[in-house]
Design a protein around this motif. Structure first.
Motif, short mmCIF file in Angstrom:
data_model
loop_
_atom_site.label_atom_id
_atom_site.label_comp_id
_atom_site.label_asym_id
_atom_site.label_seq_id
_atom_site.Cartn_x
_atom_site.Cartn_y
_atom_site.Cartn_z
N SER A 279 57.63 -32.28 24.94
CA SER A 279 56.84 -31.07 24.68
C SER A 279 55.48 -31.13 25.37
N ASP B 146 58.97 -30.94 19.35
CA ASP B 146 57.84 -30.20 19.91
C ASP B 146 56.55 -30.52 19.17
N THR C 39 53.09 -29.73 17.35
CA THR C 39 52.36 -28.71 16.59
C THR C 39 51.02 -29.30 16.17
N THR D 199 54.66 -23.85 15.21
CA THR D 199 55.97 -23.91 15.84
C THR D 199 56.20 -22.61 16.60
N LYS D 200 56.80 -22.69 17.76
CA LYS D 200 57.01 -21.50 18.57
C LYS D 200 57.80 -20.45 17.78
N TYR E 290 53.29 -22.37 25.26
CA TYR E 290 54.33 -23.40 25.11
C TYR E 290 54.88 -23.69 26.51
#
Length: 480
Positions: free
Chosen positions: A108, A192, A194, A210-211, A221
């Motif tokens: 990420s 990912d 955060t 979070t996306k 992102y």
């Protein structure tokens, strides 16, 4: 030892030279004998040292070749290691595999919302970064001043330096706005990054949800963490990392790039998969290389023994030069012992019982020669039998090593001989010391005798002169 120098004034003799000549005449035969013995003994010590070193080098290779692990090794050869590299353990089964890589596992990378470069974020605040579902230790910001974006970056990098997450600042030259960019090293879907500010209003613009979740619409992102996607012989697989263990039993794959290539047809360019071929097999090249090392080490020892026992002719009018161990029965015994073992057939009735069965024979000089074609064929068709020839307590390498241990081990033949020769050197040193002492004593004695003789001649000359003078003064003596 100190000595008195006599001038020989009474006799007219050079007594010093006479005495030294007599001393050297007495000393020379024994000194020459000891010098020759020392030269010969030193040469033998050097020769035996070279022989012992050559045997030790051969024994090292014997132990390498007498290894079941060597014959159990497997190789994993990729047709394109820039795309997929591989290694194999001894549990890997021989086989050929088609490997396709659709995508690599990624980590990420995200960037916070843009803020003014000089913006501050209050004092004594903290924030929490997470990689997937794993929360990292809380990052504490300066308590004694308002934190800048640089302070936030430095706090993350110092406090989370071992977490696999790093921070940097990226500034847009066109508007001067800056973002905190965070990068993780952990690949795989769901990993990912955060950033939770705990609802702190000062840090609100640094939050990274979070996306698809949350209101930080300006968050970038940049790269989402994802699994590697690949296939083995058409079977689709996924891995959280690009180092894939045991997708093929006993094999570790290292995925480096997708196996797709660009192809153009009718003016249209598309991506076409071009799988690599992975071949897992016995490490025949490694075995062959070790066998060749054995042959080279054996031949080097044969050369060593030849150099140590040969007589070199240097010309019709000159004496031939004998090497240090000419006529040495021990050297001949070593070669005889090895050749006997090399020619001995292994027990059983298998297809490989002697070296000749795998293309290794002895030439006219007593050296080993390899028929590479025959050796390759033997490894391809009778791999296990070749291993049995060399390995195990009854194998050729073990038998040879046991024979050679007699010579090289502590207290063995060579060490005993070297100890004897070193004792000879010590004896020569003592004899030289004794010879020097005797010649010093002889020199002193001769000088004393010549000194006495010279004194006596002086006394006789003085008496004769006195007598002649007295006679000349007698009455009636007519002087001529």
């Amino acid at each position: 030892m100190a000595s008195t120098t006599i001038s020989g004034v009474n006799t007219g003799l050079n007594i010093t030279n006479i005495v030294e000549t007599m001393v050297q005449a007495e000393k020379a035969p024994k000194a020459d004998q000891l010098s020759k013995l020392q030269t010969k003994t030193t040469a033998q010590i050097s020769g035996l040292g070279s022989l012992k070193s050559g045997i030790a080098s051969l024994q090292t290779v014997l132990k390498d070749l007498n290894s079941t692990a060597l014959f159990q090794k497997r190789t994993a050869v990729s047709s394109d290691s820039t795309l997929v590299a591989a290694s194999a353990t001894t549990t890997a089964a021989s086989g050929t595999y088609k490997i396709s890589v659709g995508q690599l596992a990624t980590a990420s990378t995200v960037a916070t919302s843009a803020v003014a470069k000089d913006q501050t974020f209050g004092t004594g605040n903290s924030l929490t970064l997470s990689v997937g579902n794993t929360a990292l230790p809380t990052v504490k910001l300066p308590a004694d001043k308002a934190a800048t974006l640089s302070d936030v970056r430095d706090a993350i990098n110092s406090q989370l330096k071992d977490s696999g997450v790093s921070a940097t600042i990226v500034t847009n030259p066109s508007d001067g706005q800056s973002r905190l960019m965070l990068t993780s090293t952990k690949t795989g879907s769901g990993n990912d990054i955060t950033l939770d500010t705990g609802g702190n209003s000062d840090l609100e613009k640094l939050a990274i949800p979070t996306k698809g979740n949350g209101s930080a619409s300006d968050v970038k992102y940049i790269a989402m963490a994802s699994n590697a996607k690949f296939s083995v012989n058409g079977l689709d697989l996924e891995s959280a990392t690009n180092s894939v263990e045991n997708a093929i039993d006993g094999v570790t794959l290292t995925l480096t790039a997708p196996t797709s290539v660009s192809a153009t047809a009718n003016g249209v360019t598309s991506s076409v998969d071009k799988p690599i071929t992975l071949t897992v097999d016995q490490d025949k090249a490694g075995v062959k290389g070790t066998i060749k090392k054995f042959v080279d080490a054996y031949n080097a020892l044969v050369d060593t023994t030849s150099n140590l026992t040969q007589v070199t002719k240097v010309g019709d009018d000159k004496q031939p030069i004998a090497a240090a161990l000419v006529g040495d029965a021990g050297v001949r015994q070593i070669l005889s012992t090895m050749r006997s073992e090399l020619g001995r057939a292994a027990d059983g009735d298998g297809p490989v019982r002697i070296l000749a069965d795998i293309g290794i024979t002895t030439d006219k000089n007593g050296k080993l020669a390899i028929d590479d074609t025959k050796l390759t064929k033997a490894l391809d068709t009778n791999y296990a039998a070749v291993g049995n020839l060399f390995t195990g307590d009854a194998g050729l390498m073990s038998r040879l090593n046991t024979k050679l241990d007699t010579y090289t081990q502590t207290g063995g033949v060579l060490e005993s001989r070297l100890n004897g020769l070193n004792n000879t050197i010590k004896s020569i040193d003592k004899q030289n010391e004794s010879l020097t002492l005797r010649t010093d004593q002889l020199r002193t004695r001769l000088l004393a005798q010549f000194n006495a003789m010279d004194s006596l001649v002086g006394q006789l000359n003085s008496t004769a002169s006195s007598l002649a003078s007295s006679l000349a003064n007698l009455p009636g003596v007519v002087k001529s």
